[in-house]
Design a protein around this motif. Sequence first.
Motif, PDB file in Angstrom:
ATOM      1  N   PHE A 225       0.826  -1.199   0.000  1.00 29.91           N
ATOM      2  CA  PHE A 225       0.000   0.000   0.000  1.00 29.91           C
ATOM      3  C   PHE A 225       0.867   1.259   0.000  1.00 29.91           C
ATOM      4  O   PHE A 225       1.914   1.306   0.662  1.00 29.91           O
ATOM      5  N   PHE A 226       0.408   2.261  -0.751  1.00 29.22           N
ATOM      6  CA  PHE A 226       1.079   3.548  -0.839  1.00 29.22           C
ATOM      7  C   PHE A 226       0.075   4.656  -0.561  1.00 29.22           C
ATOM      8  O   PHE A 226      -1.113   4.526  -0.858  1.00 29.22           O
ATOM      9  N   LEU A 227       0.581   5.757  -0.030  1.00 29.54           N
ATOM     10  CA  LEU A 227      -0.201   6.978   0.082  1.00 29.54           C
ATOM     11  C   LEU A 227       0.260   7.906  -1.031  1.00 29.54           C
ATOM     12  O   LEU A 227       1.459   8.189  -1.156  1.00 29.54           O
ATOM     13  N   ALA A 228      -0.674   8.359  -1.852  1.00 28.76           N
ATOM     14  CA  ALA A 228      -0.346   9.222  -2.991  1.00 28.76           C
ATOM     15  C   ALA A 228      -1.114  10.530  -2.888  1.00 28.76           C
ATOM     16  O   ALA A 228      -2.218  10.583  -2.340  1.00 28.76           O
ATOM     17  N   ARG A 229      -0.493  11.575  -3.443  1.00 25.95           N
ATOM     18  CA  ARG A 229      -1.162  12.869  -3.545  1.00 25.95           C
ATOM     19  C   ARG A 229      -0.913  13.421  -4.939  1.00 25.95           C
ATOM     20  O   ARG A 229       0.236  13.535  -5.361  1.00 25.95           O
ATOM     21  N   ASP A 230      -1.992  13.702  -5.666  1.00 22.22           N
ATOM     22  CA  ASP A 230      -1.879  14.216  -7.040  1.00 22.22           C
ATOM     23  C   ASP A 230      -1.013  13.293  -7.898  1.00 22.22           C
ATOM     24  O   ASP A 230      -0.119  13.733  -8.624  1.00 22.22           O
ATOM     25  N   ASP A 231      -1.255  11.967  -7.773  1.00 25.14           N
ATOM     26  CA  ASP A 231      -0.561  10.935  -8.557  1.00 25.14           C
ATOM     27  C   ASP A 231       0.912  10.787  -8.207  1.00 25.14           C
ATOM     28  O   ASP A 231       1.652  10.124  -8.936  1.00 25.14           O
ATOM     29  N   MET A 232       1.353  11.359  -7.087  1.00 22.27           N
ATOM     30  CA  MET A 232       2.730  11.205  -6.625  1.00 22.27           C
ATOM     31  C   MET A 232       2.728  10.455  -5.298  1.00 22.27           C
ATOM     32  O   MET A 232       1.956  10.786  -4.391  1.00 22.27           O
ATOM     33  N   VAL A 233       3.594   9.453  -5.157  1.00 23.74           N
ATOM     34  CA  VAL A 233       3.684   8.712  -3.906  1.00 23.74           C
ATOM     35  C   VAL A 233       4.358   9.578  -2.858  1.00 23.74           C
ATOM     36  O   VAL A 233       5.453  10.112  -3.079  1.00 23.74           O
ATOM     37  N   VAL A 234       3.715   9.739  -1.702  1.00 31.06           N
ATOM     38  CA  VAL A 234       4.301  10.526  -0.620  1.00 31.06           C
ATOM     39  C   VAL A 234       4.754   9.648   0.543  1.00 31.06           C
ATOM     40  O   VAL A 234       5.564  10.074   1.363  1.00 31.06           O
ATOM     41  N   GLN A 235       4.244   8.418   0.621  1.00 33.52           N
ATOM     42  CA  GLN A 235       4.683   7.515   1.683  1.00 33.52           C
ATOM     43  C   GLN A 235       4.300   6.086   1.321  1.00 33.52           C
ATOM     44  O   GLN A 235       3.204   5.830   0.824  1.00 33.52           O
ATOM     45  N   GLU A 236       5.236   5.161   1.573  1.00 36.95           N
ATOM     46  CA  GLU A 236       4.870   3.745   1.492  1.00 36.95           C
ATOM     47  C   GLU A 236       4.271   3.358   2.835  1.00 36.95           C
ATOM     48  O   GLU A 236       4.900   3.511   3.889  1.00 36.95           O
ATOM     49  N   LEU A 237       3.037   2.870   2.819  1.00 38.86           N
ATOM     50  CA  LEU A 237       2.339   2.547   4.056  1.00 38.86           C
ATOM     51  C   LEU A 237       2.688   1.166   4.585  1.00 38.86           C
ATOM     52  O   LEU A 237       2.488   0.893   5.763  1.00 38.86           O
ATOM     53  N   GLY A 238       3.199   0.301   3.704  1.00 38.21           N
ATOM     54  CA  GLY A 238       3.640  -1.010   4.168  1.00 38.21           C
ATOM     55  C   GLY A 238       3.179  -2.140   3.271  1.00 38.21           C
ATOM     56  O   GLY A 238       2.324  -1.969   2.398  1.00 38.21           O
ATOM     57  N   THR A 239       3.777  -3.303   3.483  1.00 35.55           N
ATOM     58  CA  THR A 239       3.405  -4.540   2.796  1.00 35.55           C
ATOM     59  C   THR A 239       2.821  -5.484   3.823  1.00 35.55           C
ATOM     60  O   THR A 239       3.465  -5.791   4.838  1.00 35.55           O
ATOM     61  N   PHE A 240       1.604  -5.955   3.575  1.00 35.94           N
ATOM     62  CA  PHE A 240       0.886  -6.741   4.564  1.00 35.94           C
ATOM     63  C   PHE A 240       0.296  -8.005   3.930  1.00 35.94           C
ATOM     64  O   PHE A 240      -0.079  -7.995   2.764  1.00 35.94           O
ATOM     65  N   LYS A 241       0.232  -9.069   4.719  1.00 35.07           N
ATOM     66  CA  LYS A 241      -0.439 -10.277   4.268  1.00 35.07           C
ATOM     67  C   LYS A 241      -1.912  -9.969   3.990  1.00 35.07           C
ATOM     68  O   LYS A 241      -2.488  -9.043   4.552  1.00 35.07           O
TER      69      LYS A 241
END
Length: 266
Positions: free
Chosen positions: A58-74
């Motif tokens: 999962f990623f957090l994006a703003r205006d089609d730009m990634v601002v933070q990787e939220l993590g990889t989860f099962k």
Amino acid sequence: MCSHTTNNSIANQGIYQTIEKSAIEILQPNKSTIWTISEPASIAWKTWNIGSEKSIRFFLARDDMVVQELGTFKNTFSVNGIKLAKNISSGDTYQVVGIELFPDNKYHVAKFATPYFSIRNEEADARRNTSKYGNSQKNTVAKALESPNRQSFEGRKISYVKELVFDNEKVSIDIWDHGRQDDDVVSIYLNGETIISKHLLTYRKKRITFTLDPSKSNDLFLYAHNLGKFPPNTVAIEITDGKTKEDIVLNSDLKSCEAVLIKIKK
């Protein structure tokens, strides 16, 4: 009669293939969500034809730009306690993007982007109104200079996602499009030098062999030249020294690059 049977068989195969395609839908956050930076965030989702042993990134994006990787989860359909970066500013055009990792069907990767939702960060907003030459910024710059890892490249932030260790100096990598083929063009850099230049990603693997520097941690990072049709650029990479093999996924947009550190076992 034979023709009718064959046509039914083909039709049934088509239905089967459609049913077997994987899919993901993010339920939370949604368009009415407001995240506050000071509080942990939660994500809820559902999937089709993705096993519980598989992982979603999962990623957090703003205006089609990634601002933070939220993590990889099962693939457990929900996760709580996600810490949001304190430097994220308030806004109403945020999205969470979810991507299936290493799908069974390499020609189809489940991907989903939520509608726009809001984030509020009063502390970051207040800091942005202070002088950019304040003590806090000086301390941040000093820490960056002290770090042994590359922090940026051509104005883009570099984020290290993994450290790999191999026995041999000679290493081969294969790269290919982890998501949909959408005209992504990328370069791969090793220690700041281009080893793959402006490559159009497809499902066909591209291989290159190179030699690592055994005296230091080698940084390998992904550089996006465009965003394709479905940002961010997501590249599957297989790295091997002939004895050990590592599979990773790197992402990049026009403001940031993901990287790995590679060391030689001593």
